[in-house]
Design a protein around this motif. Structure first.
Motif, short mmCIF file in Angstrom:
data_model
loop_
_atom_site.label_atom_id
_atom_site.label_comp_id
_atom_site.label_asym_id
_atom_site.label_seq_id
_atom_site.Cartn_x
_atom_site.Cartn_y
_atom_site.Cartn_z
N GLY A 191 -10.55 4.79 -10.92
CA GLY A 191 -10.19 4.79 -8.94
C GLY A 191 -10.65 3.11 -8.45
N THR A 246 -8.71 0.31 -9.83
CA THR A 246 -7.25 -0.01 -9.95
C THR A 246 -7.21 -0.40 -7.98
N TYR A 247 -7.91 -0.11 -6.97
CA TYR A 247 -8.49 -1.05 -6.21
C TYR A 247 -8.33 -1.98 -6.03
N SER A 248 -9.13 -2.57 -6.17
CA SER A 248 -10.12 -3.45 -6.79
C SER A 248 -8.83 -4.78 -7.09
N GLU A 254 -6.27 -4.63 -4.31
CA GLU A 254 -6.22 -5.33 -3.27
C GLU A 254 -7.15 -7.03 -3.24
N LEU A 291 -2.49 4.31 -6.71
CA LEU A 291 -4.67 4.28 -7.13
C LEU A 291 -5.05 5.84 -7.33
N ASP A 308 1.14 1.76 -3.70
CA ASP A 308 0.00 1.07 -4.46
C ASP A 308 -0.90 2.49 -4.30
N ALA A 309 -0.72 2.76 -2.83
CA ALA A 309 -1.36 4.54 -2.45
C ALA A 309 -1.01 5.02 -3.99
N TRP A 330 0.97 -1.11 -0.11
CA TRP A 330 0.35 -0.15 -0.21
C TRP A 330 0.74 1.22 -0.22
#
Length: 517
Positions: free
Chosen positions: A206, A209-211, A214, A52, A48-49, A45
């Motif tokens: 967003g 990218t989040y999916s 995670e 994202l 990747d934050a 994270w």
């Protein structure tokens, strides 16, 4: 003419500033993990934050540049990036650092598309444009490798916070260069502001990218992952429907009906999928398996940047002579071969005898894909679409990179976590030690270092062997994806390219003949 090349230098420096942040933290992850108590998920994270938010807002950033002026948006982006870098450097908790990384992504999304839009405006046609776009594309690739080098040098002398403090003087230089050398490029006609479209694009990208990020945590077929991906498809579908129905869309989505535009975007996404995933893995390999310091690990990614810079102009020249299709296919095959070499690497492999050659092949491949495919995308756009179109090109990089870190990182994690736990328990290590070592390869190395001297060597050897097994499994994914991309490009880039309907390309050097026979 000379001023245009100075302008390009200023734009590439601003581009370098935000792209370096994709990878500069990689060599600092072990230090951050120790200080902020972060496991593999936390480390991902931290990386990747940024990706994202960056990917989710790229279309918004490009559109704002088209409306309010690319130089103005570029200046705001660099200024905000500098300010948030100071907040990141002062973070005291993992949550604060992740939030600051997200803030950096907001302003990076203003900077990145503006640089390419201005490049295409300053160099409107001909071989100079091809050269300029090639240099811009090479800078993005070089930055990926420069990040670990710069980060390694800073960590050799300072704390991990220095990888953010360094953005302040660099950002100041960028702001001065932009003010002195970059012209304004605001279009004469400005369309009606499309707030619903901007919200849909940011939410859809967003969520996608989040999916992806995670997916490894929840499981690729879990309800949260599938629900997130489905939600992203629905939102982006509504975005496409709106763009088709309004007079002045943020992005002319009909461009994706042109297989050359769509294939070029896909090729860039796949190239950065493989590259970002590999950089995430190899920096850990250098430190945990080969025993390099952060600086030594960073320096060993430098040949990638040198080769990328050297072969980018060659790639652009070849694409003009033999066609983008042939060059892009060769690029994908070079990348696949480079990843293939990694499969024979182990904890005893020499850097100069094997690993540097695999990285060289990857760098040549990225150069052969990035520049020619970027030009193919930008040549399909009108000047009014430059910002949003550049954002499409940039989004492919960021979403592809996020997917690469998530997928390759997930494969490595699944192999390492299970394997190291079983092997250390079988070796006689206490269960709690084995569980601590399974958090990450760096945690495994630390667990071995704390063990009694007689057990430390065997424990470290098992940790390293299991990590290499995971690395091999992850890299097989990159081999398969890049090889499949070569096959796809050979079919989809065949024949002369036709401009999309309604697009006037009379003021540009046509590249239809150079796509491929």
């Amino acid at each position: 003419m000379r001023n245009r090349w100075f302008t390009l230098a200023a734009l590439c420096f601003a581009e370098l500033l935000v792209m370096v942040d994709n990878t500069i933290v990689n060599v600092a992850l072990p230090s951050m993990a120790r200080d902020l108590n972060a496991g593999i998920s936390g480390m991902q994270w931290i990386v990747d934050a940024y990706t994202l938010v960056f990917a989710g807002l790229l279309l918004t950033g490009g559109y704002l540049g088209d409306r309010f002026g690319h130089r103005r948006v570029l200046t705001i982006g660099v200024g905000g990036f500098v300010a948030v870098s100071a907040l990141a450097a002062m973070s005291q908790t993992l949550g604060q650092l992740i939030a600051a990384r997200g803030g950096l992504g907001v302003f990076a999304a203003l900077v990145f598309p503006a640089t390419l839009a201005i490049v295409t405006a300053v160099f409107p046609q001909g071989r100079e444009r091809a050269t300029a776009v090639g240099i811009w594309a090479a800078t993005a690739g070089v930055a990926v490798a420069v990040g670990p080098v710069l980060g390694g040098w800073l960590l050799e002398h300072f704390s991990w916070a220095s990888v953010f403090w360094v953005n302040l003087p660099l950002g100041g230089v960028a702001l001065i260069a932009i003010g002195l050398l970059v012209p304004g490029t605001r279009p004469e006609s400005v369309s009606r502001f499309d707030l619903p479209g901007l919200v849909m694009s940011a939410l859809g990208l967003g969520l996608l990218t989040y999916s992806v990020i995670e997916g490894p945590h929840y499981g690729w077929i879990s309800l949260p992952t599938l629900g997130g991906l489905l939600g992203a498809v629905v939102v982006l579908g509504l975005f496409v429907r709106r763009q088709l129905g309004i007079e002045s869309p943020i992005l002319d989505v009909r461009l994706f009906a042109n297989r050359y535009f769509a294939t070029a975007a896909g090729m860039i996404s796949i190239a950065f999928f493989a590259l970002f995933g590999f950089i995430f893995l190899i920096t850990q390999f250098f430190q945990a398996v080969m025993g390099y310091s952060p600086l030594e690990a960073g320096l060993r990614t430098l040949p990638f940047a040198v080769v990328m810079a050297a072969f980018s102009p060659i790639a652009m020249a070849l694409s003009q002579r033999i066609g983008v299709r042939v060059v892009a296919v060769l690029g994908a095959l070079f990348m696949s071969a480079g990843f293939g070499l990694v499969e024979i690497a182990d904890e005893t492999s020499g850097y100069w005898s094997l690993i540097v050659w695999s990285m060289t092949l990857m760098a040549v491949g990225l150069a052969f894909i990035s520049g020619p495919c970027t030009q193919l995308i930008m040549d399909a756009l009108t000047p009014e679409q430059a910002g949003a179109g550049a954002a499409v090109n940039d989004t492919t990089r960021e979403v592809g990179g996020a997917l690469g870190v998530a997928v390759l990182g997930s494969v490595l994690t699944s192999v390492y976590t299970t394997g190291v736990l079983d092997r250390l328990v079988a070796l006689g290590a206490p269960r709690e030690v084995a569980e601590a070592a399974s958090e990450s390869v760096m945690a495994g190395a630390e667990a071995a270092a704390r063990a009694p001297e007689s057990a430390a060597g065997p424990l470290l050897s098992e940790v390293q062997q299991v990590f290499v097994d995971g690395l091999h499994s992850a890299v097989w994914v990159a081999v398969a994806v890049t090889a499949a991309a070569a096959v796809a490009a050979s079919m989809l880039l065949r024949g002369p390219r036709r401009a999309p309907a309604g697009l006037d390309t009379s003021d540009r050097r046509p590249v239809a003949e150079s796509v491929g026979a």
